[in-house]
Design a protein around this motif. Structure first.
Motif, mmCIF file in Angstrom:
data_model
loop_
_atom_site.group_PDB
_atom_site.id
_atom_site.type_symbol
_atom_site.label_atom_id
_atom_site.label_comp_id
_atom_site.label_asym_id
_atom_site.label_seq_id
_atom_site.Cartn_x
_atom_site.Cartn_y
_atom_site.Cartn_z
ATOM 1 N N UNK A 1 0.823 -1.216 0.000
ATOM 2 C CA UNK A 1 0.000 0.000 0.000
ATOM 3 C C UNK A 1 0.855 1.263 0.000
ATOM 4 N N UNK A 2 0.404 2.247 -0.797
ATOM 5 C CA UNK A 2 1.098 3.529 -0.890
ATOM 6 C C UNK A 2 0.143 4.664 -0.541
ATOM 7 N N UNK A 3 0.714 5.821 -0.238
ATOM 8 C CA UNK A 3 -0.087 7.019 0.011
ATOM 9 C C UNK A 3 0.456 8.160 -0.831
ATOM 10 N N UNK A 4 -0.415 9.085 -1.186
ATOM 11 C CA UNK A 4 -0.016 10.301 -1.887
ATOM 12 C C UNK A 4 -1.183 11.280 -1.830
ATOM 13 N N UNK A 5 -0.920 12.527 -2.156
ATOM 14 C CA UNK A 5 -1.977 13.529 -2.164
ATOM 15 C C UNK A 5 -2.985 13.210 -3.269
ATOM 16 N N UNK A 6 -4.247 13.425 -2.993
ATOM 17 C CA UNK A 6 -5.255 13.259 -4.036
ATOM 18 C C UNK A 6 -6.498 12.551 -3.552
ATOM 19 N N UNK A 7 -7.405 12.338 -4.495
ATOM 20 C CA UNK A 7 -8.663 11.670 -4.223
ATOM 21 C C UNK A 7 -9.007 10.855 -5.462
ATOM 22 N N UNK A 8 -9.454 9.613 -5.273
ATOM 23 C CA UNK A 8 -9.672 8.734 -6.423
ATOM 24 C C UNK A 8 -11.064 8.106 -6.390
ATOM 25 N N UNK A 9 -11.602 7.926 -7.581
ATOM 26 C CA UNK A 9 -12.907 7.283 -7.794
ATOM 27 C C UNK A 9 -12.665 6.200 -8.825
ATOM 28 N N UNK A 10 -13.041 4.941 -8.504
ATOM 29 C CA UNK A 10 -12.786 3.845 -9.427
ATOM 30 C C UNK A 10 -14.067 3.051 -9.668
ATOM 31 N N UNK A 11 -14.358 2.794 -10.939
ATOM 32 C CA UNK A 11 -15.562 2.070 -11.351
ATOM 33 C C UNK A 11 -15.117 0.847 -12.153
#
Length: 200
Positions: free
Chosen positions: A123-133
């Motif tokens: 697992x990684x972390x970074x700035x942002x926001x994600x939406x996955x379909x």
């Protein structure tokens, strides 16, 4: 005699394209002048065709409109809405860009091949926001303490500052659409359907 193409039609099309881009963004000439440092009168003459476009003028305008330079000078006059971007591969996953606007929200189609395995979870972390379909297949998402398998038609939305890891849950290939906001922009639903006649 040379076979150089006639550039006049290309240059003549730049002004209307600049006006269209500005109006679609809801910006005024004064707004654009403040963001580019180009005078309002020069911008007005560019849009009307009274001033020939130069690289020194087009570069800051491309940045202000957040479009590639070739979109200002090379797009067909009728406008081609298709996005022609090259796919790329990262860690065995094929990414197909669906947007070409630098910065802001980015959209990708991700293709996980059959038998794809990304190795042990990392697992990684970074700035942002994600939406996955998930379009097809099954996708495994590790998100913080959660370990979920998303089936076709299911959606996940998460803050990418939370440790996360995505892989193919198998057994066949999987495809997903991903929207990513690098500065943490969330996806916004503008309108929600209402159910009439449903008791409160």
């Amino acid at each position: 005699m040379t076979d150089q193409p006639d550039l006049d039609p290309v240059l003549d099309a730049v002004g209307p394209r600049l006006r269209d881009l500005r109006q679609r963004r809801g910006a005024t000439l004064a707004d654009l002048s403040r963001s580019t440092g180009i005078s309002v009168s020069t911008l007005s003459r560019l849009e009307s065709g009274g001033r020939r476009p130069t690289l020194e003028l087009l570069l800051p305008l491309a940045r202000a409109h957040q479009v590639p330079l070739d979109e200002l000078v090379g797009a067909p006059e009728t406008g081609d809405p298709r996005v022609h971007l090259s796919s790329f591969e990262r860690h065995g996953v094929t990414y197909v860009p669906l947007t070409r606007r630098p910065g802001g929200l980015q959209a990708y189609k991700q293709v996980f091949p059959a038998g794809y395995h990304a190795g042990p979870p990392d697992p990684r972390t970074h700035e942002g926001y994600e939406w996955i379909y998930v379009l097809s297949g099954r996708v495994r998402l590790l998100l913080g303490e959660h370990d979920v398998v998303l089936e076709a038609g299911e959606v996940a939305e998460f803050d990418t500052r939370v440790p996360h890891w995505i892989t193919n849950a198998g057994p066949g290939p999987a495809e997903a659409l991903s929207l990513f906001g690098p500065q943490g922009e969330r996806m916004h639903v503008r309108a929600r359907p209402t159910r009439r006649g449903t008791p409160e």
